[in-house]
Design a protein around this motif. Structure first.
Motif, PDB file in Angstrom:
ATOM      1  N   UNK A  44       0.964  -1.066  -0.178  1.00 25.90           N
ATOM      2  CA  UNK A  44      -0.066  -0.085   0.063  1.00 25.90           C
ATOM      3  C   UNK A  44       0.829   1.268   0.069  1.00 25.90           C
ATOM      4  N   UNK A  45       0.131   2.233  -0.360  1.00 26.22           N
ATOM      5  CA  UNK A  45       0.993   3.561  -0.255  1.00 26.22           C
ATOM      6  C   UNK A  45       0.274   4.703   0.275  1.00 26.22           C
ATOM      7  N   UNK A  46      -0.003   5.903  -0.705  1.00 31.09           N
ATOM      8  CA  UNK A  46      -0.728   6.911  -0.161  1.00 31.09           C
ATOM      9  C   UNK A  46      -2.139   6.725   0.444  1.00 31.09           C
ATOM     10  N   UNK A  47      -2.875   6.187  -0.740  1.00 30.03           N
ATOM     11  CA  UNK A  47      -4.308   6.189   0.005  1.00 30.03           C
ATOM     12  C   UNK A  47      -4.571   5.278   0.997  1.00 30.03           C
ATOM     13  N   UNK A  48      -3.807   4.004   1.101  1.00 28.91           N
ATOM     14  CA  UNK A  48      -4.036   3.289   2.212  1.00 28.91           C
ATOM     15  C   UNK A  48      -3.662   4.001   3.617  1.00 28.91           C
ATOM     16  N   UNK A  49      -2.425   4.509   3.382  1.00 25.71           N
ATOM     17  CA  UNK A  49      -1.802   5.412   4.573  1.00 25.71           C
ATOM     18  C   UNK A  49      -2.838   6.405   5.110  1.00 25.71           C
ATOM     19  N   UNK A  50      -3.757   7.061   4.239  1.00 25.48           N
ATOM     20  CA  UNK A  50      -4.532   8.184   4.634  1.00 25.48           C
ATOM     21  C   UNK A  50      -5.694   7.560   5.108  1.00 25.48           C
ATOM     22  N   UNK A  51      -6.213   6.440   4.711  1.00 25.62           N
ATOM     23  CA  UNK A  51      -7.237   5.545   5.455  1.00 25.62           C
ATOM     24  C   UNK A  51      -6.950   5.317   6.672  1.00 25.62           C
ATOM     25  N   UNK A  52      -5.386   4.807   6.802  1.00 18.42           N
ATOM     26  CA  UNK A  52      -5.008   4.206   8.442  1.00 18.42           C
ATOM     27  C   UNK A  52      -5.207   5.396   9.119  1.00 18.42           C
ATOM     28  N   UNK A  53      -4.650   6.629   8.606  1.00 18.40           N
ATOM     29  CA  UNK A  53      -4.745   7.697   9.714  1.00 18.40           C
ATOM     30  C   UNK A  53      -6.161   8.216   9.966  1.00 18.40           C
ATOM     31  N   UNK A  54      -7.116   8.122   8.967  1.00 14.67           N
ATOM     32  CA  UNK A  54      -8.394   8.491   9.287  1.00 14.67           C
ATOM     33  C   UNK A  54      -8.966   7.580  10.415  1.00 14.67           C
ATOM     34  N   UNK A  55      -8.788   6.175  10.292  1.00 12.84           N
ATOM     35  CA  UNK A  55      -9.331   4.865  11.084  1.00 12.84           C
ATOM     36  C   UNK A  55      -8.562   5.416  12.612  1.00 12.84           C
ATOM     37  N   UNK A  56      -7.164   5.798  12.739  1.00 16.89           N
ATOM     38  CA  UNK A  56      -6.630   5.769  13.904  1.00 16.89           C
ATOM     39  C   UNK A  56      -7.340   7.148  14.467  1.00 16.89           C
ATOM     40  N   UNK A  57      -7.397   8.181  13.907  1.00 20.51           N
ATOM     41  CA  UNK A  57      -8.375   9.558  14.282  1.00 20.51           C
ATOM     42  C   UNK A  57      -9.658   9.172  14.834  1.00 20.51           C
ATOM     43  N   UNK A  58     -10.341   8.614  13.986  1.00 24.44           N
ATOM     44  CA  UNK A  58     -11.656   8.377  14.173  1.00 24.44           C
ATOM     45  C   UNK A  58     -12.045   7.492  15.544  1.00 24.44           C
ATOM     46  N   UNK A  59     -10.996   6.465  15.790  1.00 22.27           N
ATOM     47  CA  UNK A  59     -11.079   5.765  17.092  1.00 22.27           C
ATOM     48  C   UNK A  59     -10.315   6.254  18.222  1.00 22.27           C
ATOM     49  N   UNK A  60      -9.602   7.417  18.001  1.00 19.03           N
ATOM     50  CA  UNK A  60      -8.917   7.929  19.243  1.00 19.03           C
ATOM     51  C   UNK A  60      -9.588   8.377  20.623  1.00 19.03           C
ATOM     52  N   UNK A  61     -11.017   8.998  20.250  1.00 27.63           N
ATOM     53  CA  UNK A  61     -11.717   9.445  21.290  1.00 27.63           C
ATOM     54  C   UNK A  61     -12.193   8.274  22.123  1.00 27.63           C
ATOM     55  N   UNK A  62     -12.902   7.464  21.383  1.00 27.55           N
ATOM     56  CA  UNK A  62     -13.408   5.985  22.404  1.00 27.55           C
ATOM     57  C   UNK A  62     -12.143   5.434  23.138  1.00 27.55           C
ATOM     58  N   UNK A  63     -11.073   5.130  22.560  1.00 29.90           N
ATOM     59  CA  UNK A  63      -9.982   4.341  23.141  1.00 29.90           C
ATOM     60  C   UNK A  63      -9.371   5.128  24.181  1.00 29.90           C
TER      61      UNK A  63
END
Length: 487
Positions: A44-63
């Motif tokens: 993976x490259x740019x697209x997948x990395x951005x998706x991963x960052x989105x997921x980490x940010x979205x889950x940060x509050x609850x975690x």
């Protein structure tokens, strides 16, 4: 036996889902002992990395709002899962990076201990209440997770380095985007599978594999990533540090080393030689704390070399899945070329070859990257091996006369990760350990990397520490709160 199959394909892990890359491209993972393909990993490259960052940010509050007990319970489950799967995980490490299976098992155990230690520390994130000089003031300090974290790990300890970054981040309440080394991604993939079983929520951990620069640039440029934790070369670390500074991102970095090992004439010679051999040729010399400069006091140098040579000649080299193997291959052709270059340069400039000094010509080594365990004598400061990290099975030996002389030589480097002293003199051990400009010093001991300890260097060997009682500090922010109470 080779447990990994070349036909097996591995995926990325983003927001709780295993997926191929949009490009549908794969990285071939090569066994450095046999030359065989042990698996293909989605690139993976740019697209997948951005998706991963989105997921980490979205889950940060609850975690981050989850209780420390809940986070600790998940880490403990992962600890037990790692131990339950020790043999398989060790075989993965051996097949993708060449480490002998006995050493690979120890790496799995260390990785598991990182999760247990951090599970225990997760419940010890303390704040403070301070008495104010004003009656109506209430003053306090609380600790909060820094935010989504990007972690970049090396190939030489492909499981334990991931654990050493993942465990404290999760314990602190941070979410993670991990990029493991493209040479050895399968260990990280298998760890993420176990993390999924342990109950890590979707989006809290994310795994991207591919072009290091493309992925690294996205992680550095996205302001939502609040911290970079990196283990690797000083050269790459400097680039990450420079780019992280543009956003004042938090960084912790464990970078290159060029460890001196000082052997004084009053040491226990036999015990010292045993430890030096074990340390120097552990993981085929591919460790950041490997003794790269072995200084032996002139009065005992001949005796030291005779014993050292005898032990080195008894080491068994080969494909590490065999229980009896002591030394495996270096990781790839570029690693082999660097070892050859350092040895050839040293000999051309006057070093004496004691043993080894060549690429192995044995029939069962012809498809791998095997270099004979090597000892060099009469090494001096003009040689490449004295000034650069070799990262291979080569032990260069220097001589010295006085304590002051050897301390000066040991400190004559931009690196400052690890150093070692062998002496039976208590006063000398104190003097020299305090004079050495290194983040870690072993006295009659070469096992510096322990979960209970504070691992890291000074000078160009890094920033921050990993492990030990302060392991969560790098992933926490300090918040100062004041309030006025009405009568």
């Amino acid at each position: 036996m080779e447990l990994l199959k070349s036909s097996k394909k591995y995926q990325l892990f983003i927001n709780g889902e295993w997926k191929n890359s949009i490009s549908n491209q794969f990285i071939e993972v090569i066994n450095p002992a046999t030359g065989n393909i042990v698996g293909q990993v989605a690139s993976g490259n740019i697209v997948e990395t951005k998706e991963a960052i989105d997921a980490a940010c979205d889950s940060f509050f609850s975690w981050s709002k989850e209780t420390s007990k809940a986070r600790a319970d998940i880490l403990m489950r992962l600890y037990f899962l790692l131990l339950e799967n020790e043999e398989y995980l060790a075989s993965v490490i051996t097949n993708e990076m060449g480490k002998p299976i006995v050493q690979a098992r120890k790496e799995v155990q260390t990785a598991a201990e990182h999760f247990r230690w951090n599970a225990e520390e997760a419940r010890r994130i303390y704040g403070q209440t301070i008495q104010s000089s004003e009656k109506q003031k209430r003053l306090s300090i609380i600790r909060q997770p820094v935010g989504p974290v990007a972690a970049i790990t090396p190939w030489n300890f492909p499981l334990s380095m991931v654990a050493r970054k993942l465990a404290p981040a999760l314990a602190s309440g941070c979410t993670i985007v991990l990029k493991p080394a493209e040479q050895t991604p399968i260990s990280a993939i298998e760890l993420f599978k176990l993390a999924e079983k342990a109950g890590v929520p979707n989006g809290v951990i994310n795994l991207v594999i591919g072009n290091p620069k493309e992925i690294g640039d996205v992680l550095l440029e996205d302001k939502r990533i609040r911290k970079i934790t990196f283990t690797g070369s000083t050269e790459v670390g400097k680039l990450l540090y420079k780019n992280a500074a543009k956003q004042v991102k938090r960084v912790s970095m464990e970078l290159g080393g060029h460890a001196p090992m000082i052997v004084f004439e009053d040491c226990d010679l036999e015990s010292t030689v045993n430890q030096v051999v074990k340390s120097k040729f552990n993981n085929t010399g591919q460790t950041c704390v490997s003794p790269n400069r072995i200084y032996v006091q002139q009065s005992i140098k001949d005796s030291f070399i005779n014993l050292f040579k005898e032990q080195v000649q008894s080491l068994k080299m080969g494909y590490g899945i065999d229980e009896n193997i002591d030394v495996g291959p270096v990781v790839n052709q570029s690693g082999l070329d660097k070892v050859k270059k350092h040895v050839e340069d040293a000999i051309q400039k006057g070093a004496t070859l004691v043993v080894g000094g060549t690429v192995s010509d044995k029939a069962n080594h012809k498809n791998g990257y095997f270099y004979e365990p090597t000892v060099l004598d009469h090494v001096d400061e003009q040689m490449l091996i004295t000034n650069q990290e070799t990262f291979g099975p080569v032990a260069p030996i220097f001589s010295f006369e006085t304590e002051d002389e050897v301390v000066k030589k040991a400190n004559n480097t931009d690196y400052g990760l690890a150093a070692y002293i062998f002496t039976e003199n208590l006063s000398r051990s104190v003097r020299v350990s305090e004079a050495l400009e290194y983040g870690m010093v072993g006295i009659n001991d070469t096992v510096l990397s322990q979960v209970e300890g504070s691992f890291g260097g000074i000078k160009e060997s890094g920033i921050g520490r990993e492990g030990g009682p302060g392991c969560l500090e790098e992933f926490l922010e300090t918040k100062w709160i004041t309030s006025t109470i009405r009568d």
